[in-house]
Design a protein around this motif. Structure first.
Motif, PDB file in Angstrom:
ATOM      1  N   ARG A  81       0.843  -1.197   0.000  1.00  0.00           N
ATOM      2  CA  ARG A  81       0.000   0.000   0.000  1.00  0.00           C
ATOM      3  C   ARG A  81       0.876   1.244   0.000  1.00  0.00           C
ATOM      4  NH1 ARG A  81      -4.724  -2.255   1.375  1.00  0.00           N
ATOM      5  NH2 ARG A  81      -4.577  -4.053   2.765  1.00  0.00           N
ATOM      6  N   ARG A  82       0.391   2.266  -0.677  1.00  0.00           N
ATOM      7  CA  ARG A  82       1.084   3.570  -0.640  1.00  0.00           C
ATOM      8  C   ARG A  82       0.034   4.631  -0.363  1.00  0.00           C
ATOM      9  NH1 ARG A  82       6.213   3.355  -3.144  1.00  0.00           N
ATOM     10  NH2 ARG A  82       6.477   1.472  -4.407  1.00  0.00           N
ATOM     11  N   ASN A  83       0.093   5.219   0.815  1.00  0.00           N
ATOM     12  CA  ASN A  83      -0.894   6.230   1.171  1.00  0.00           C
ATOM     13  C   ASN A  83      -0.200   7.518   1.589  1.00  0.00           C
ATOM     14  OD1 ASN A  83      -2.836   4.327   0.749  1.00  0.00           O
ATOM     15  ND2 ASN A  83      -3.409   4.092   2.902  1.00  0.00           N
ATOM     16  N   PRO A  84      -0.802   8.658   1.269  1.00  0.00           N
ATOM     17  CA  PRO A  84      -0.225   9.940   1.689  1.00  0.00           C
ATOM     18  C   PRO A  84      -0.691  10.351   3.087  1.00  0.00           C
ATOM     19  CG  PRO A  84      -2.054  10.325   0.182  1.00  0.00           C
ATOM     20  CD  PRO A  84      -1.974   8.836   0.397  1.00  0.00           C
ATOM     21  N   TYR A  85       0.231  10.855   3.891  1.00  0.00           N
ATOM     22  CA  TYR A  85      -0.107  11.378   5.221  1.00  0.00           C
ATOM     23  C   TYR A  85       0.606  12.706   5.439  1.00  0.00           C
ATOM     24  CZ  TYR A  85      -1.699   6.609   5.894  1.00  0.00           C
ATOM     25  OH  TYR A  85      -2.349   5.424   5.741  1.00  0.00           O
ATOM     26  N   SER A  86      -0.131  13.684   5.946  1.00  0.00           N
ATOM     27  CA  SER A  86       0.499  14.972   6.241  1.00  0.00           C
ATOM     28  C   SER A  86       1.548  14.804   7.323  1.00  0.00           C
ATOM     29  CB  SER A  86      -0.548  15.981   6.728  1.00  0.00           C
ATOM     30  OG  SER A  86      -1.419  16.323   5.683  1.00  0.00           O
ATOM     31  N   LEU A  87       2.648  15.488   7.165  1.00  0.00           N
ATOM     32  CA  LEU A  87       3.685  15.475   8.200  1.00  0.00           C
ATOM     33  C   LEU A  87       3.271  16.450   9.288  1.00  0.00           C
ATOM     34  CD1 LEU A  87       6.752  15.402   5.839  1.00  0.00           C
ATOM     35  CD2 LEU A  87       6.159  13.657   7.537  1.00  0.00           C
ATOM     36  N   CYS A  88       3.263  15.973  10.538  1.00  0.00           N
ATOM     37  CA  CYS A  88       2.762  16.838  11.593  1.00  0.00           C
ATOM     38  C   CYS A  88       3.828  17.150  12.638  1.00  0.00           C
ATOM     39  CB  CYS A  88       1.521  16.243  12.242  1.00  0.00           C
ATOM     40  SG  CYS A  88       1.749  14.627  12.932  1.00  0.00           S
ATOM     41  N   SER A  89       5.075  16.833  12.332  1.00  0.00           N
ATOM     42  CA  SER A  89       6.134  17.224  13.262  1.00  0.00           C
ATOM     43  C   SER A  89       6.684  18.592  12.850  1.00  0.00           C
ATOM     44  CB  SER A  89       7.242  16.171  13.258  1.00  0.00           C
ATOM     45  OG  SER A  89       7.522  15.737  11.944  1.00  0.00           O
ATOM     46  N   ASP A  90       7.594  19.092  13.669  1.00  0.00           N
ATOM     47  CA  ASP A  90       8.230  20.380  13.374  1.00  0.00           C
ATOM     48  C   ASP A  90       9.179  20.175  12.187  1.00  0.00           C
ATOM     49  OD1 ASP A  90       9.894  22.611  13.261  1.00  0.00           O
ATOM     50  OD2 ASP A  90       9.921  22.869  15.440  1.00  0.00           O
ATOM     51  N   PRO A  91       9.015  20.972  11.107  1.00  0.00           N
ATOM     52  CA  PRO A  91       9.878  20.772   9.934  1.00  0.00           C
ATOM     53  C   PRO A  91      11.375  20.889  10.224  1.00  0.00           C
ATOM     54  CG  PRO A  91       8.032  22.198   9.389  1.00  0.00           C
ATOM     55  CD  PRO A  91       7.984  21.985  10.881  1.00  0.00           C
ATOM     56  N   GLU A  92      11.729  21.548  11.307  1.00  0.00           N
ATOM     57  CA  GLU A  92      13.154  21.675  11.621  1.00  0.00           C
ATOM     58  C   GLU A  92      13.664  20.503  12.453  1.00  0.00           C
ATOM     59  OE1 GLU A  92      15.510  23.620  10.433  1.00  0.00           O
ATOM     60  OE2 GLU A  92      14.036  24.588   9.141  1.00  0.00           O
ATOM     61  N   ASP A  93      12.770  19.625  12.875  1.00  0.00           N
ATOM     62  CA  ASP A  93      13.212  18.422  13.590  1.00  0.00           C
ATOM     63  C   ASP A  93      13.519  17.357  12.551  1.00  0.00           C
ATOM     64  OD1 ASP A  93      13.666  16.159  15.011  1.00  0.00           O
ATOM     65  OD2 ASP A  93      11.621  15.987  15.819  1.00  0.00           O
ATOM     66  N   ARG A  94      14.790  17.251  12.205  1.00  0.00           N
ATOM     67  CA  ARG A  94      15.154  16.326  11.136  1.00  0.00           C
ATOM     68  C   ARG A  94      15.574  14.964  11.667  1.00  0.00           C
ATOM     69  NH1 ARG A  94      18.915  19.676   7.147  1.00  0.00           N
ATOM     70  NH2 ARG A  94      19.018  17.603   6.206  1.00  0.00           N
ATOM     71  N   SER A  95      15.434  14.771  12.987  1.00  0.00           N
ATOM     72  CA  SER A  95      15.769  13.453  13.534  1.00  0.00           C
ATOM     73  C   SER A  95      14.658  12.453  13.249  1.00  0.00           C
ATOM     74  CB  SER A  95      16.008  13.560  15.042  1.00  0.00           C
ATOM     75  OG  SER A  95      14.812  13.943  15.691  1.00  0.00           O
ATOM     76  N   GLY A  96      13.454  12.936  12.927  1.00  0.00           N
ATOM     77  CA  GLY A  96      12.363  12.021  12.635  1.00  0.00           C
ATOM     78  C   GLY A  96      11.175  12.772  12.074  1.00  0.00           C
ATOM     79  N   TYR A  97      10.254  12.021  11.496  1.00  0.00           N
ATOM     80  CA  TYR A  97       8.999  12.579  10.991  1.00  0.00           C
ATOM     81  C   TYR A  97       7.873  11.987  11.819  1.00  0.00           C
ATOM     82  CZ  TYR A  97      11.299  13.838   6.497  1.00  0.00           C
ATOM     83  OH  TYR A  97      12.090  14.355   5.514  1.00  0.00           O
ATOM     84  N   GLU A  98       6.809  12.766  11.979  1.00  0.00           N
ATOM     85  CA  GLU A  98       5.621  12.228  12.643  1.00  0.00           C
ATOM     86  C   GLU A  98       4.406  12.361  11.755  1.00  0.00           C
ATOM     87  OE1 GLU A  98       6.930  13.398  17.137  1.00  0.00           O
ATOM     88  OE2 GLU A  98       4.786  13.368  16.686  1.00  0.00           O
ATOM     89  N   ILE A  99       3.579  11.320  11.800  1.00  0.00           N
ATOM     90  CA  ILE A  99       2.273  11.392  11.163  1.00  0.00           C
ATOM     91  C   ILE A  99       1.236  11.012  12.205  1.00  0.00           C
ATOM     92  CG2 ILE A  99       3.146  10.851   8.848  1.00  0.00           C
ATOM     93  CD1 ILE A  99       2.093   7.986   9.266  1.00  0.00           C
ATOM     94  N   ALA A 100       0.006  11.392  11.961  1.00  0.00           N
ATOM     95  CA  ALA A 100      -1.102  10.999  12.835  1.00  0.00           C
ATOM     96  C   ALA A 100      -2.204  10.460  11.935  1.00  0.00           C
ATOM     97  CB  ALA A 100      -1.600  12.198  13.649  1.00  0.00           C
ATOM     98  N   VAL A 101      -2.653   9.254  12.255  1.00  0.00           N
ATOM     99  CA  VAL A 101      -3.582   8.563  11.363  1.00  0.00           C
ATOM    100  C   VAL A 101      -4.858   8.247  12.129  1.00  0.00           C
ATOM    101  CG1 VAL A 101      -3.894   6.565   9.861  1.00  0.00           C
ATOM    102  CG2 VAL A 101      -1.593   7.532  10.203  1.00  0.00           C
ATOM    103  N   ARG A 102      -5.955   8.664  11.558  1.00  0.00           N
ATOM    104  CA  ARG A 102      -7.242   8.313  12.166  1.00  0.00           C
ATOM    105  C   ARG A 102      -7.698   6.977  11.583  1.00  0.00           C
ATOM    106  NH1 ARG A 102     -12.849   9.471  11.079  1.00  0.00           N
ATOM    107  NH2 ARG A 102     -12.208  10.292   9.068  1.00  0.00           N
ATOM    108  N   ARG A 103      -8.251   6.121  12.435  1.00  0.00           N
ATOM    109  CA  ARG A 103      -8.785   4.860  11.923  1.00  0.00           C
ATOM    110  C   ARG A 103     -10.034   5.176  11.108  1.00  0.00           C
ATOM    111  NH1 ARG A 103      -8.765  -0.501  13.531  1.00  0.00           N
ATOM    112  NH2 ARG A 103      -7.766  -0.098  15.532  1.00  0.00           N
ATOM    113  N   ALA A 104      -9.972   4.874   9.828  1.00  0.00           N
ATOM    114  CA  ALA A 104     -11.110   5.180   8.965  1.00  0.00           C
ATOM    115  C   ALA A 104     -12.246   4.221   9.275  1.00  0.00           C
ATOM    116  CB  ALA A 104     -10.702   5.057   7.503  1.00  0.00           C
ATOM    117  N   GLU A 105     -13.478   4.737   9.231  1.00  0.00           N
ATOM    118  CA  GLU A 105     -14.636   3.878   9.541  1.00  0.00           C
ATOM    119  C   GLU A 105     -14.706   2.737   8.546  1.00  0.00           C
ATOM    120  OE1 GLU A 105     -16.560   7.448   9.240  1.00  0.00           O
ATOM    121  OE2 GLU A 105     -15.568   7.871  11.145  1.00  0.00           O
TER     122      GLU A 105
END
Lengths: 198, 317, 357
Positions: free
Chosen positions: B51-75
């Motif tokens: 699967r390939r799905n797009p998720y908005s990046l929700c971490s601070d763009p200047e934090d380059r040690s990692g990326y964070e995403i937040a995913v809602r369980r779709a109904e």
């Protein structure tokens, strides 16, 4: 008239944005007719400020016609600099929902858009209508002097005296066409000036 | 290569139904910086399915040690959110494309007003961090079901104080959109992300207040809609690809090993526009890219979102 | 890399030539630098195309070996740039909303140059505290990334004075690209001061033919989706009389008369092929696009030292459409250049591609 070119601005004509909270009309000379032809309803006029720069020969009559509209305010400018300065003052502190309209000569519209952009207005959101002659404002690319009301091709730069070919290339930021020395390769070979922009 | 090799470093399920996932580079080091509003296309190996799905990046763009995403369980999950919620564990390896952005701030903005609903808060996490760092005036209006279920609510308030307003519907609070857009300085830009109805209402409120279109920005990400299976014939590679009910045409092409162009996988960017050679039937256009005229012409299909119903579909692939 | 090209030396400039791009025009390529030149014609006749390809490291020794190319003219080009900027500060422009993109560009150009040429440049990062060493120019600065007050100039101004080639930064919004910043001191007859703030189609307005072909519509669509970490490049070209970098419209009265001075006797030395290696890079923080325009100059008499190029160039020049001859300003000396080149075309077929045989 020269064929369209892609940096040439398009002036689609004034159309009222009915939802606007406030309308500011910047008009020059025959541009007054663009607003009187538009004939906004009374409700819109109570939210309208008109800045007008009269030009001969019909300036006085057009001012009367503008006054008859009964807008919230009508101000006649003694000259272009005063109009632009007043416009900048109106836009300073203005709120979103303020919509700007500019009608008149191409050079006038260009300079109104420069003021608008400086105030945070996207130039693409300004309604424009070209009325009056086709004289061009021309920036000499060599010495950067801007020549107003250029009607001939080529023209003489009032700054450095070079004979300029007026290119079909327009800068919105400067509100001017580009003038480039026409006889740089063979000084003295410039053709005679002919009326081109009327 | 340009694919990012990532490892799941942390999972946070504190908010019911929303899983926050922190991804770090597998081999250490730093990830590329990204722009506020950017998304990541995550590749997830789920049994035989990629699967390939797009998720908005929700971490601070200047934090380059990692990326964070937040995913809602779709109904009604097509598989992506269910996979991330049910099967993903800390230490799992994932890969992703480079961040891409279809929702960037207009940097000319004198002020930035954001209207978020539910999980639509995610792009604004990065935007608020960037606006704050650059000293750009902003305000965020965040509609949610309740304070307890609103992702990032505490963090946002702690970070930005009065610049963030929460509107929990269980407290009877609703965003007064007319008031939000009613008294903003010239040069303000509006951004909205969330349920369709909220986005439409926010844009309409701004238009009703006389705002120009150039100042309006909406994140139109959607999951590809399911639909009846169909078959596409690929003229150049000479194969037939069957698209399943919960699969997009693009996913079916990829599963068949076809190198199909794509970028956003949400019908917004136009990259996957593919020439239709023959269509005996109806193309179900689900993208935001083609104009009504282009849709009517019927000679292009956006493989990431759109489907087909009919006898025969031949693509220039 | 095709077999037989193993002789191509890795490009590692150690010494820099002192040539000038004005007055006495002492600029010349050293013989070893000739294979480094990005000859732009892949076939014997001219054909307009967007010719965009991935900007990935290419043949060792060529201009494509490193993504930001530094060669033996680095110091002389930087000196010429400094002089142009001193005479006309408007060659550098950055609209106020481009500051974040400026930092992106500073990072990209520092990282690429330091990676490719560690003997020339060093970048060390300690959080936001960065140290930049530029050995050829004798620069050793420590600054805070993101804080313009810690640099002697705006970040883009600072790094563009230390990078060969002109640079523009394109802001992306409203489904368009806007040329909202640039340092342009070696341009082929276009004015940054005039064009800054223009949209993609606006700044390309003076280019003939291509609009009708839909070239710019397609190119814009492609660039709007340009991906981070996947830069692209294309080659563009024109011709310049004397090795003059600053052929700006601003200075046209100074260089325009040069076009009258080409004779059958001096064409080999005076007429230069001017190639632009244009690349386009998505920038990470601003989502803007960096557009380096890396220029190369080579005189006809140096071009013909590569037999394939000597055969091909006159054939290409003969096949140009008239609008293009006019637009590129070649009208006055194209035939003289072709006549000068003709003896080097022995009629033999040429191999495909741009590289020497």
């Amino acid at each position: 008239m020269a064929a369209a070119f892609l940096s040439r601005p398009v002036y689609p004509g004034l159309a009222l944005v009915p939802q606007a909270r406030r309308h500011i009309f910047a008009l020059e000379g025959a541009g007054a007719g663009a607003l009187t032809d538009l004939a906004p309803d009374a409700g819109a006029l109570t939210r309208s400020d008109i800045l007008y720069l009269p030009r001969d020969p019909d300036g006085a009559a057009q001012a009367v016609a503008l006054a008859a509209l009964g807008a919230a305010s009508l101000w006649q400018a003694p000259d272009l600099a005063a109009l632009l300065s007043r416009l900048a003052g109106l836009l300073d502190g203005a709120r979103m929902g303020t919509r700007l309209y500019a009608a008149g000569s191409e050079g006038f519209i260009g300079q109104v858009l420069v003021v608008a952009e400086a105030a945070g207005i996207d130039p693409l959101s300004v309604a424009t209508e070209h009325r009056g002659n086709r004289a061009r404002r021309v920036q000499c690319v060599h010495c950067k002097t801007v020549a107003e009301e250029v009607t001939t091709q080529p023209c003489a730069c009032p700054g450095c005296g070079l004979t300029l070919f007026v290119r079909d290339h327009y800068s919105r930021r400067l509100g001017a066409f580009q003038g480039v020395c026409i006889d740089a390769e063979e000084p003295g070979s410039a053709p005679a000036a002919e009326e081109a922009f009327r | 290569m340009t694919e990012l090799a990532l490892r799941v470093a942390a999972i946070d399920d504190a908010i019911p139904g929303i899983r926050r996932i922190r991804l770090v580079p597998r081999t250490g080091g730093l990830l590329p910086a990204f722009s506020a509003g950017a998304h990541l296309v995550l590749a997830m190996r789920d049994g035989p399915t990629l699967r390939r799905n797009p998720y908005s990046l929700c971490s601070d763009p200047e934090d380059r040690s990692g990326y964070e995403i937040a995913v809602r369980r779709a109904e009604r999950s097509r598989g992506g959110s269910a996979f991330l919620h049910d099967r993903l564990a800390v230490g799992d390896l994932l890969s992703a494309g480079q961040p891409a952005n279809l929702f960037q701030p207009d940097w000319r903005g004198r002020r930035h007003v954001m209207v978020a609903g539910g999980i639509g808060i995610t792009p604004f996490m990065a935007m608020t961090a960037t606006f704050d760092r650059l000293g750009l005036p902003f305000e965020l209006h965040y509609a949610c079901r309740s304070r307890a279920t609103a992702a990032f609510a505490d963090l946002l308030v702690a970070r930005h104080g009065a610049r963030v307003t929460l509107y929990p519907s269980d407290e009877g609070r609703r965003i007064d959109l007319a008031a939000v857009v009613g008294d903003q300085p010239l040069g303000t830009h509006l951004y909205t992300c969330g349920p369709d109805a909220l986005m439409a209402a926010a844009l309409q409120a701004a238009r009703d207040a006389g705002w120009p279109d150039q100042a309006l920005h909406a994140e139109r990400f959607e999951a590809p809609p399911p639909g009846d299976p169909f078959t596409a014939t690929l003229a150049r590679s000479g194969i037939e690809v069957t698209v399943g009910r919960d699969q997009s045409l693009l996913e079916a092409l990829e599963a068949a090993g076809v190198a199909a162009p794509c970028l956003c996988r949400g019908g917004a960017c136009g990259e996957c526009a593919t020439r239709v050679i023959e269509a005996r039937g109806t193309i179900l256009h689900n993208d935001h890219f083609l104009s009504p005229g282009e849709r009517a012409a019927g000679d292009r299909i956006m493989t990431c979102m759109s489907r087909f119903t009919g006898d025969r579909l031949v693509l220039d692939l | 890399m095709p077999p037989g090209s193993a002789t191509a030396a890795v490009h590692r400039p150690e010494t820099f030539l002192p040539g000038t791009f004005r007055d006495d025009f002492s600029y010349r390529n050293s013989p070893g630098n000739i294979p480094h030149f990005p000859f732009p014609f892949a076939e014997d006749s001219y054909r307009y195309s967007v010719n965009i390809e991935p900007h990935v490291p290419g043949r060792p020794g060529s201009a494509f070996e490193h993504l930001i190319d530094v060669d033996e003219h680095y110091l002389s080009e930087m000196a010429d740039r400094a002089r142009v900027l001193e005479e006309d500060p408007l060659r550098y422009q950055a609209l106020p909303h481009m500051m974040l993109a400026q930092w992106d560009v500073l990072e990209l150009l520092m990282e690429e140059q330091a990676r490719a040429y560690p003997h020339l440049f060093t970048l060390t990062k300690d959080g936001d505290r960065w140290r930049w060493i530029n050995r050829p120019m004798g620069i050793d600065d420590t600054f805070t990334f993101g804080d313009p007050a810690t640099l002697p100039r705006e970040p883009f101004d600072y790094i563009a004075r230390q990078t060969q080639g002109d640079h523009a930064i394109l802001d992306q919004r409203d489904g368009n690209l806007w040329m909202d910043a640039g340092m342009i001191t070696a341009q082929a007859d276009w004015s940054l001061d005039f064009d800054v703030g223009m949209s993609f189609h606006e700044w390309h307005a003076p280019v003939p033919l291509a609009h009708e072909m839909g070239v710019f519509d397609r190119a814009l669509k492609f660039l709007l989706n340009l991906r981070l970490g996947q830069p692209v490049r294309r080659l563009n070209w024109t011709m310049t009389i004397n090795p003059r970098l600053d052929t700006s419209p601003e200075r046209y009265p100074h260089w325009g008369p040069d076009r009258m001075t080409v004779t059958p006797q001096n064409a080999g030395r005076k007429v230069h092929l001017r190639v632009e290696l244009q690349s386009l890079w998505r920038l990470p923080r601003s989502n803007a696009i960096l557009f380096p325009i890396r220029g190369y100059l080579m005189s006809l008499d140096q071009i013909v030292t590569v037999p394939k190029w000597g055969r091909r160039l006159p054939r290409v020049l003969e096949s140009l459409p008239p609008e293009l001859v006019e637009y590129k300003g070649l009208s006055r000396y194209r035939q003289t250049a072709i006549d000068w080149l003709k003896p080097y075309d022995d009629g033999q077929p040429t191999s495909p591609g741009i590289f020497p045989d």
